[in-house]
Scaffold this active site. Structure first.
Site, PDB file in Angstrom:
ATOM      1  N   CYS A  35      14.857  -3.226   9.718  1.00 32.72           N
ATOM      2  CA  CYS A  35      14.250  -4.465  10.197  1.00 32.72           C
ATOM      3  C   CYS A  35      14.727  -5.574   9.267  1.00 32.72           C
ATOM      4  O   CYS A  35      14.665  -5.434   8.048  1.00 32.72           O
ATOM      5  CB  CYS A  35      12.730  -4.372  10.144  1.00 32.72           C
ATOM      6  SG  CYS A  35      11.904  -5.963  10.427  1.00 32.72           S
ATOM      7  N   CYS A  73       6.598 -12.086   7.445  1.00 33.81           N
ATOM      8  CA  CYS A  73       6.532 -10.701   7.935  1.00 33.81           C
ATOM      9  C   CYS A  73       5.168 -10.465   8.561  1.00 33.81           C
ATOM     10  O   CYS A  73       4.164 -10.938   8.049  1.00 33.81           O
ATOM     11  CB  CYS A  73       6.724  -9.741   6.761  1.00 33.81           C
ATOM     12  SG  CYS A  73       6.450  -8.021   7.223  1.00 33.81           S
ATOM     13  N   CYS A 124      11.890  -1.163   7.148  1.00 35.77           N
ATOM     14  CA  CYS A 124      11.803  -2.465   6.467  1.00 35.77           C
ATOM     15  C   CYS A 124      12.903  -2.587   5.412  1.00 35.77           C
ATOM     16  O   CYS A 124      12.950  -1.803   4.455  1.00 35.77           O
ATOM     17  CB  CYS A 124      10.437  -2.572   5.808  1.00 35.77           C
ATOM     18  SG  CYS A 124      10.272  -3.929   4.660  1.00 35.77           S
ATOM     19  N   TYR A 180      13.355  -4.353  -2.558  1.00 33.15           N
ATOM     20  CA  TYR A 180      12.373  -4.727  -3.578  1.00 33.15           C
ATOM     21  C   TYR A 180      11.268  -3.711  -3.833  1.00 33.15           C
ATOM     22  O   TYR A 180      10.947  -3.405  -4.979  1.00 33.15           O
ATOM     23  CB  TYR A 180      11.762  -6.081  -3.177  1.00 33.15           C
ATOM     24  CG  TYR A 180      10.678  -6.577  -4.089  1.00 33.15           C
ATOM     25  CD1 TYR A 180      10.948  -6.930  -5.411  1.00 33.15           C
ATOM     26  CD2 TYR A 180       9.369  -6.709  -3.636  1.00 33.15           C
ATOM     27  CE1 TYR A 180       9.946  -7.388  -6.252  1.00 33.15           C
ATOM     28  CE2 TYR A 180       8.359  -7.174  -4.473  1.00 33.15           C
ATOM     29  CZ  TYR A 180       8.656  -7.505  -5.773  1.00 33.15           C
ATOM     30  OH  TYR A 180       7.666  -7.960  -6.596  1.00 33.15           O
ATOM     31  N   ASN A 191      -0.744   2.751   5.540  1.00 30.55           N
ATOM     32  CA  ASN A 191       0.219   1.827   4.936  1.00 30.55           C
ATOM     33  C   ASN A 191       0.859   1.043   6.066  1.00 30.55           C
ATOM     34  O   ASN A 191       1.460   1.642   6.950  1.00 30.55           O
ATOM     35  CB  ASN A 191       1.272   2.630   4.158  1.00 30.55           C
ATOM     36  CG  ASN A 191       2.460   1.795   3.694  1.00 30.55           C
ATOM     37  OD1 ASN A 191       3.545   2.317   3.511  1.00 30.55           O
ATOM     38  ND2 ASN A 191       2.265   0.510   3.492  1.00 30.55           N
ATOM     39  N   GLY A 192       0.713  -0.289   6.031  1.00 31.63           N
ATOM     40  CA  GLY A 192       1.333  -1.106   7.080  1.00 31.63           C
ATOM     41  C   GLY A 192       0.372  -2.150   7.598  1.00 31.63           C
ATOM     42  O   GLY A 192      -0.617  -2.488   6.949  1.00 31.63           O
ATOM     43  N   GLY A 247       0.497  -0.974  -4.787  1.00 35.58           N
ATOM     44  CA  GLY A 247      -0.807  -1.598  -4.625  1.00 35.58           C
ATOM     45  C   GLY A 247      -1.685  -1.331  -5.820  1.00 35.58           C
ATOM     46  O   GLY A 247      -1.784  -0.185  -6.266  1.00 35.58           O
ATOM     47  N   CYS A 303       0.840  -1.210   0.000  1.00 41.23           N
ATOM     48  CA  CYS A 303       0.000   0.000   0.000  1.00 41.23           C
ATOM     49  C   CYS A 303       0.872   1.257   0.000  1.00 41.23           C
ATOM     50  O   CYS A 303       2.039   1.204   0.379  1.00 41.23           O
ATOM     51  CB  CYS A 303      -0.933   0.164   1.208  1.00 41.23           C
ATOM     52  SG  CYS A 303      -2.129  -1.121   1.454  1.00 41.23           S
TER      53      CYS A 303
HETATM   54  S1  SF4 Z   1       9.946  -8.666   8.460  1.00 40.82           S
HETATM   55 FE1  SF4 Z   1      10.943  -8.321   6.468  1.00 40.82          FE
HETATM   56  S2  SF4 Z   1       9.361  -7.570   5.095  1.00 40.82           S
HETATM   57 FE2  SF4 Z   1       8.595  -7.373   7.209  1.00 40.82          FE
HETATM   58  S3  SF4 Z   1       9.132  -5.286   7.851  1.00 40.82           S
HETATM   59 FE3  SF4 Z   1      10.806  -6.603   8.527  1.00 40.82          FE
HETATM   60  S4  SF4 Z   1      12.256  -6.564   6.792  1.00 40.82           S
HETATM   61 FE4  SF4 Z   1      10.308  -5.789   6.035  1.00 40.82          FE
END
Ligand code: SF4
Length: 464
Positions: A444, A396, A250, A256, A117-118, A43, A17
């Site tokens: 993350c 995720c 992320c 990607y 978004n999320g 999206g 999104c």
């Molecule tokens: S788990 Fe992977 S896809 Fe999900 S927020 Fe963390 S880095 Fe991004």
């Protein structure tokens, strides 16, 4: 091709999104329309725009692409100088027009609209609590929860909002607008990007900074984790809804999702991918004639690999950009055809060549398998696959559908088995250290490591 179908067909990751907002600009709906166009890759299931005159909010939404849902007649109906918009990918709550955002909440406080978004990871618990207290939900999307939380708190709208945000766990970049004020919000872990720009006397907010270009806005900065920007005709003020924050952008946004011309936390996406490709070349060298990338998200990493290794970069795969949308339920045969519809191998380039094929990630392995077959069918002598991220071994919970544990191929096969499964001559991934070197430490990486930056309790509840 619709990204969801693409996922089913090819085993790539689903997007999450995008949000776009403008404040104090002429023709707000038209600018939001163009902004959403630039975020379309995030999206394709549905989209909506809500605009306020300062007195009244109007909204239009529909299922499909931005260009399919909106026309000049619809945009003309949306009069006002401030507006928010959304492109949807249903990672949580499923599809359907009722889940297309912005969500409109009608209440004693006046109307307000929400674009999100999320993914809220404690959505189930919150929804149960809210329903027990009498809240009635009109959508199955977790995004509606913030609306009900706001209504249940005491105080003025802003106070209610600040309190409500503290109940949420997970990933959220929100644009919330009532008739005269816009609230621009980023979660305390900073999972999803959200940027602010300036346009003449007004402001622009977007999931990705690349969308500023099309409306002629100038990038100012990204929002900080836990930050709430309050924008009205009298003030623009930055507050924190919590001081307990961490920066866990992320990693997949760099790898990607985001467009190469976006910058996230002051790091350009193309440059970050190129750097990961460079590190990959250092870590996993192999003799070959050419380096090629899987279009589009892997081209920057392939350039980095080529540059460091000194092996020429070539265009070995062509993307068919005009594949229409189709709603055929995919079976294995259609998946294979789907990849062929999407990509073609350049026989004139790959025939009799030893190839280094760079891709951004492997989820289910089906994409890699089909692309390698395409290349070998076109006469490639050897295909050495290099992945510009680490193996994805965990799902995720923060708004990206990276599938379940059992569907993640790196969870079920070791490197040798996976190499054989996809039909590569050799296969290697970027190390975790390499990812941190290329993307910085403030990311993350839970889907690569299983170390989730939020409480496990909510995540396990979410799985039930
Ligand atoms: S788990 Fe992977 S896809 Fe999900 S927020 Fe963390 S880095 Fe991004």
């Amino acid at each position: 091709m619709m990204r969801e179908l693409e996922y089913f067909l090819s085993g790539k990751i689903k997007e999450e999104c995008g949000v776009f907002g403008v404040f104090n600009v002429k023709e707000a709906s038209t600018l939001v329309y163009y902004g959403l166009h630039s975020l379309q890759h995030r999206g394709q299931e549905g989209t909506g725009i809500a605009v306020s005159t300062g007195e009244k909010i109007s909204r239009e939404k529909g299922e499909g692409l931005v260009s399919e849902v909106f026309n000049s007649e619809k945009l003309d109906k949306l009069q006002g100088k401030m507006g928010i918009g959304h492109v949807r990918y249903s990672t949580s709550g499923g599809g359907g027009i009722e889940n297309v955002q912005p969500i409109l909440i009608r209440s004693h406080l006046g109307d307000f609209v929400i674009a999100h978004n999320g993914n809220i990871v404690n959505a189930k618990e919150l929804k149960m609590q809210l329903e027990a207290k009498g809240s009635i939900f009109h959508t199955t999307s977790d995004s509606e929860i913030i609306g009900h939380l706001i209504l249940r708190e005491v105080g003025e709208f802003e106070e209610k909002l600040m309190k409500a945000l503290n109940h949420l766990e997970g990933a959220f970049s929100f644009l919330i607008m009532n008739k005269d004020t816009m609230y621009v919000i980023r979660d305390k872990n900073g999972f999803r990007p959200l940027s602010m720009g300036k346009l003449e006397e007004g402001f622009v907010f977007s999931s990705e900074s690349s969308a500023f270009e099309i409306v002629g806005a100038e990038y100012i900065r990204g929002l900080n984790p836990g930050e709430v920007l309050i924008v009205s005709k009298d003030r623009i003020e930055s507050k924190q809804y919590t001081e307990s924050t961490q920066n866990k952008m992320c990693a997949m946004e760099y790898i990607y999702f985001s467009r190469p011309d976006s910058s996230i936390n002051n790091l350009n996406v193309h440059n970050s991918r190129r750097e990961c490709g460079t590190i990959l070349a250092k870590e996993s060298p192999v003799e070959a004639d050419i380096v090629i990338g899987v279009p589009d998200s892997s081209l920057s990493a392939a350039m980095g690999y080529s540059n460091f290794s000194g092996i020429p970069y070539e265009i070995g795969l062509i993307k068919n950009r005009y594949v229409g949308r189709t709603f055929i339920k995919p079976n294995q045969k259609q998946r294979e055809r789907g990849v062929k519809m999407k990509l073609s191998a350049m026989e004139a380039v790959v025939k009799n060549k030893k190839i280094i094929l760079v891709d951004d990630s492997i989820v289910r392995g089906t994409t890699s398998k089909h692309i390698i077959k395409l290349l070998k069918d076109a006469g490639a002598k050897e295909v050495h696959m290099r992945i510009a991220s680490s193996p994805i071994t965990n799902p995720c919970f923060y708004g990206v559908d990276t599938s379940t544990y059992s569907e993640l191929i790196s969870n079920t096969l070791n490197l040798k088995e996976l190499t054989e499964y996809i039909g590569a001559d050799t296969l290697n991934f970027l190390s975790l250290e390499g990812m941190y070197e290329g993307l910085g430490k403030n990311i993350c990486t839970a889907c690569f490591t299983g170390k989730y930056p939020t409480s496990m309790f909510s995540l396990l509840e979410n799985l039930k």
